[in-house]
Enzyme design. Structure first.
Site, PDB file in Angstrom:
ATOM      1  N   SER A   1       0.826  -1.215   0.000  1.00  0.00           N
ATOM      2  CA  SER A   1       0.000   0.000   0.000  1.00  0.00           C
ATOM      3  C   SER A   1       0.858   1.263   0.000  1.00  0.00           C
ATOM      4  O   SER A   1       1.960   1.283   0.561  1.00  0.00           O
ATOM      5  CB  SER A   1      -0.872  -0.004   1.252  1.00  0.00           C
ATOM      6  OG  SER A   1      -1.425   1.266   1.458  1.00  0.00           O
TER       7      SER A   1
ATOM      8  N   TYR B   1      -1.977  -0.484  10.076  1.00  0.00           N
ATOM      9  CA  TYR B   1      -2.215  -0.991   8.720  1.00  0.00           C
ATOM     10  C   TYR B   1      -0.931  -0.886   7.892  1.00  0.00           C
ATOM     11  O   TYR B   1      -0.479  -1.862   7.284  1.00  0.00           O
ATOM     12  CB  TYR B   1      -3.351  -0.198   8.056  1.00  0.00           C
ATOM     13  CG  TYR B   1      -3.512  -0.470   6.582  1.00  0.00           C
ATOM     14  CD1 TYR B   1      -3.887  -1.740   6.130  1.00  0.00           C
ATOM     15  CD2 TYR B   1      -3.290   0.524   5.631  1.00  0.00           C
ATOM     16  CE1 TYR B   1      -4.040  -1.998   4.768  1.00  0.00           C
ATOM     17  CE2 TYR B   1      -3.445   0.280   4.273  1.00  0.00           C
ATOM     18  CZ  TYR B   1      -3.821  -0.986   3.846  1.00  0.00           C
ATOM     19  OH  TYR B   1      -3.960  -1.241   2.502  1.00  0.00           O
TER      20      TYR B   1
HETATM   21  N1  LIG Z   1      -8.401  -0.049  -2.911  1.00  0.00           N
HETATM   22  C1  LIG Z   1      -7.322   0.680  -2.641  1.00  0.00           C
HETATM   23  O1  LIG Z   1      -7.301   1.883  -2.932  1.00  0.00           O
HETATM   24  C2  LIG Z   1      -6.102   0.056  -1.997  1.00  0.00           C
HETATM   25  C3  LIG Z   1      -5.008   0.888  -1.702  1.00  0.00           C
HETATM   26  C4  LIG Z   1      -3.879   0.324  -1.105  1.00  0.00           C
HETATM   27  C5  LIG Z   1      -3.819  -1.033  -0.845  1.00  0.00           C
HETATM   28  N2  LIG Z   1      -4.897  -1.821  -1.133  1.00  0.00           N
HETATM   29  C6  LIG Z   1      -4.785  -3.266  -0.816  1.00  0.00           C
HETATM   30  O2  LIG Z   1      -5.275  -4.016  -1.915  1.00  0.00           O
HETATM   31  C7  LIG Z   1      -5.926  -5.202  -1.452  1.00  0.00           C
HETATM   32  C8  LIG Z   1      -7.336  -5.269  -1.985  1.00  0.00           C
HETATM   33  O3  LIG Z   1      -8.023  -4.107  -1.558  1.00  0.00           O
HETATM   34  P1  LIG Z   1      -9.547  -3.817  -1.874  1.00  0.00           P
HETATM   35  O4  LIG Z   1      -9.683  -2.351  -2.048  1.00  0.00           O
HETATM   36  O5  LIG Z   1     -10.033  -4.735  -2.925  1.00  0.00           O
HETATM   37  O6  LIG Z   1     -10.172  -4.175  -0.450  1.00  0.00           O
HETATM   38  P2  LIG Z   1     -11.440  -5.050  -0.076  1.00  0.00           P
HETATM   39  O7  LIG Z   1     -11.631  -4.901   1.399  1.00  0.00           O
HETATM   40  O8  LIG Z   1     -12.587  -4.706  -0.959  1.00  0.00           O
HETATM   41  O9  LIG Z   1     -10.970  -6.527  -0.416  1.00  0.00           O
HETATM   42  C9  LIG Z   1     -10.288  -7.376   0.470  1.00  0.00           C
HETATM   43  C10 LIG Z   1     -11.093  -8.667   0.598  1.00  0.00           C
HETATM   44  O10 LIG Z   1     -10.355  -9.552   1.419  1.00  0.00           O
HETATM   45  C11 LIG Z   1     -11.254 -10.230   2.273  1.00  0.00           C
HETATM   46  N3  LIG Z   1     -10.518 -10.631   3.460  1.00  0.00           N
HETATM   47  C12 LIG Z   1     -10.047  -9.838   4.466  1.00  0.00           C
HETATM   48  N4  LIG Z   1      -9.415 -10.574   5.381  1.00  0.00           N
HETATM   49  C13 LIG Z   1      -9.464 -11.873   4.951  1.00  0.00           C
HETATM   50  C14 LIG Z   1      -9.002 -13.095   5.464  1.00  0.00           C
HETATM   51  N5  LIG Z   1      -8.349 -13.156   6.625  1.00  0.00           N
HETATM   52  N6  LIG Z   1      -9.231 -14.228   4.761  1.00  0.00           N
HETATM   53  C15 LIG Z   1      -9.898 -14.193   3.584  1.00  0.00           C
HETATM   54  N7  LIG Z   1     -10.384 -13.048   3.051  1.00  0.00           N
HETATM   55  C16 LIG Z   1     -10.166 -11.918   3.729  1.00  0.00           C
HETATM   56  C17 LIG Z   1     -12.370  -9.239   2.565  1.00  0.00           C
HETATM   57  O11 LIG Z   1     -13.594  -9.892   2.881  1.00  0.00           O
HETATM   58  C18 LIG Z   1     -12.467  -8.473   1.245  1.00  0.00           C
HETATM   59  O12 LIG Z   1     -13.481  -8.991   0.417  1.00  0.00           O
HETATM   60  C19 LIG Z   1      -5.841  -5.158   0.075  1.00  0.00           C
HETATM   61  O13 LIG Z   1      -4.727  -5.917   0.471  1.00  0.00           O
HETATM   62  C20 LIG Z   1      -5.630  -3.686   0.365  1.00  0.00           C
HETATM   63  O14 LIG Z   1      -4.951  -3.514   1.602  1.00  0.00           O
HETATM   64  C21 LIG Z   1      -6.035  -1.309  -1.707  1.00  0.00           C
END
Ligand SMILES: NC(=O)c1ccc[n+]([C@@H]2O[C@H](COP(=O)([O-])OP(=O)(O)OC[C@H]3O[C@@H](n4cnc5c(N)ncnc54)[C@H](O)[C@@H]3O)[C@@H](O)[C@H]2O)c1
Length: 357
Positions: free
Chosen positions: A145, A170
């Site tokens: 991230s 985080y």
């Molecule tokens: N969207 C952004 O702008 C952004 C920015 C920086 C980093 N990220 C990273 O990208 C990844 C995806 O992000 P996103 O925006 O799709 O988030 P999101 O929360 O929509 O997706 C993450 C998914 O992982 C699942 N999850 C969480 N913990 C879990 C576990 N222990 N076992 C199984 N499933 C689990 C959740 O139910 C969720 O559906 C994450 O790692 C997030 O930290 C996203």
């Protein structure tokens, strides 16, 4: 540009966080782009945000007949190992995580469970995938991230910058993921790439993000607060652009570096910071255009320009030169087009007109 060294066609791919915003779109676009693949999706469907959103994303993936969904927690070591044993994925994309900076104050345990123990289980399973000859993981791609840059004030953020002063749990877990992946890459030869995502937006996105929250508030007639009087610049990246970038990365595992380690980290973002006020103005126009808000909506009465919050940074954006160089990555969706797609999805998902009648 780096040479593609992984053929996705004919492969089994594991995507964790498959019901999530980025994960569900990755599964969809992979099926649209690549023939003859099988995708195994894991997600624990936690209720950090509205679960019906996750269910509806999964509903959209049902049409892909080889897609297998497993409801499970990656912190459950036995479950992770049995999935690896049964399906023998060759490419693994770890997106499951507890996201969000603010929630890590309320519920720190969720971050340790999903982001540390969960990621450790994925690494262990990748390590043991080589126990059976010819069946090992060819590439592990995992989400990091932009928040790991903490309060760095040098912009744009470059992968060369120091990232050892995280300002949230985080961020600390995401930095730990990069270190864990590096060590496992060195110890067990797992080719791994970490991607530092910068604000991703689009249809069926995350309700905890500002553009989504602003829309909810405006619809309820509440006032939105815009920090630093709107003079903040952020890198907003449209979901399809991000996913196309991730797929390019999946196809090219890192070569051995000078220390013989196959691990790399990249920033992945738009590299075109947009002024927050401009972003909100386009959002307003698109909410009216798509019928979420009426034409005569008084935005000025629902908008409060407030000073910067302590610890906030005026401008953040990604230096993506390495990503462009190695993968020819170029996001090409304009903010207007991206926010239009979001507004249209929002109207139809929440059946806004029917509610207004
Ligand atoms: N969207 C952004 O702008 C952004 C920015 C920086 C980093 N990220 C990273 O990208 C990844 C995806 O992000 P996103 O925006 O799709 O988030 P999101 O929360 O929509 O997706 C993450 C998914 O992982 C699942 N999850 C969480 N913990 C879990 C576990 N222990 N076992 C199984 N499933 C689990 C959740 O139910 C969720 O559906 C994450 O790692 C997030 O930290 C996203």
């Amino acid at each position: 540009m780096k040479k593609q060294n992984i053929e996705l066609k004919g492969k089994t791919i594991l995507v964790t966080g498959a019901a999530g915003f980025i994960g569900s779109n990755l599964v969809r676009i992979l099926y649209e782009m690549v023939e003859d693949i099988q995708i195994i999706g894991i997600d624990n469907m936690n209720d950090y945000y509205d679960i019906t959103l996750k269910e509806s994303r999964l509903e959209g993936l049902k049409k892909y007949s080889s897609f297998v969904f497993i409801k499970g927690n990656i912190a459950d070591k036995e479950m992770v190992h049995s999935v690896f044993q049964k399906y023998r994925p060759r490419i693994v994309v770890n997106l499951a995580a507890q996201a969000g900076v603010r929630y890590s104050i309320q519920n720190p345990d969720a971050y340790i469970e999903s982001n540390i123990i969960g990621f450790f289980n994925i690494l262990e399973a990748c390590r043991h995938s080589y126990d059976t000859e010819g069946a090992g993981v060819e590439h592990l791609v995992y989400a990091s991230s932009s928040s790991i840059y903490g309060a760095n004030d040098k912009i744009p953020y470059s992968v060369e910058d120091k990232t050892d002063s995280p300002v949230s749990l985080y961020a600390a877990t995401k930095k730990s993921n990069e270190l864990m992946a590096y060590a496992y890459s060195k110890l067990y030869g797992i080719p791994a790439t970490g991607l530092r995502f910068f604000t991703v937006y689009g249809p069926a996105g995350r309700p905890d993000m500002a553009y989504f929250g602003f829309t909810n508030k405006l619809l309820k007639g509440e006032t939105i607060q815009i920090f630093n009087y709107g003079n903040c610049k952020r890198d907003f990246t449209y979901i399809d652009d991000i996913v196309n970038g991730v797929i390019r990365v999946m196809r090219k595992a890192p070569e051995r570096d000078k220390k013989e380690i196959r691990h790399k980290v990249y920033n992945i973002g738009n590299h075109e910071p947009v002024n927050l006020l401009e972003f909100v103005e386009i959002l307003q126009q698109e909410l009216v255009f798509s019928g979420v808000l009426p034409e005569n909506y008084d935005f000025e009465a629902h908008k409060e320009l407030v000073p910067m919050q302590p610890g906030d940074v005026e401008t953040t954006y990604a230096d993506v030169s390495e990503l462009i160089e190695d993968f020819d990555f170029k996001p090409n969706t304009s903010i207007r087009k991206g926010l239009r797609a979001f507004a249209e999805w929002y109207r139809s998902f929440y059946q806004v007109e029917e509610k207004r009648l």
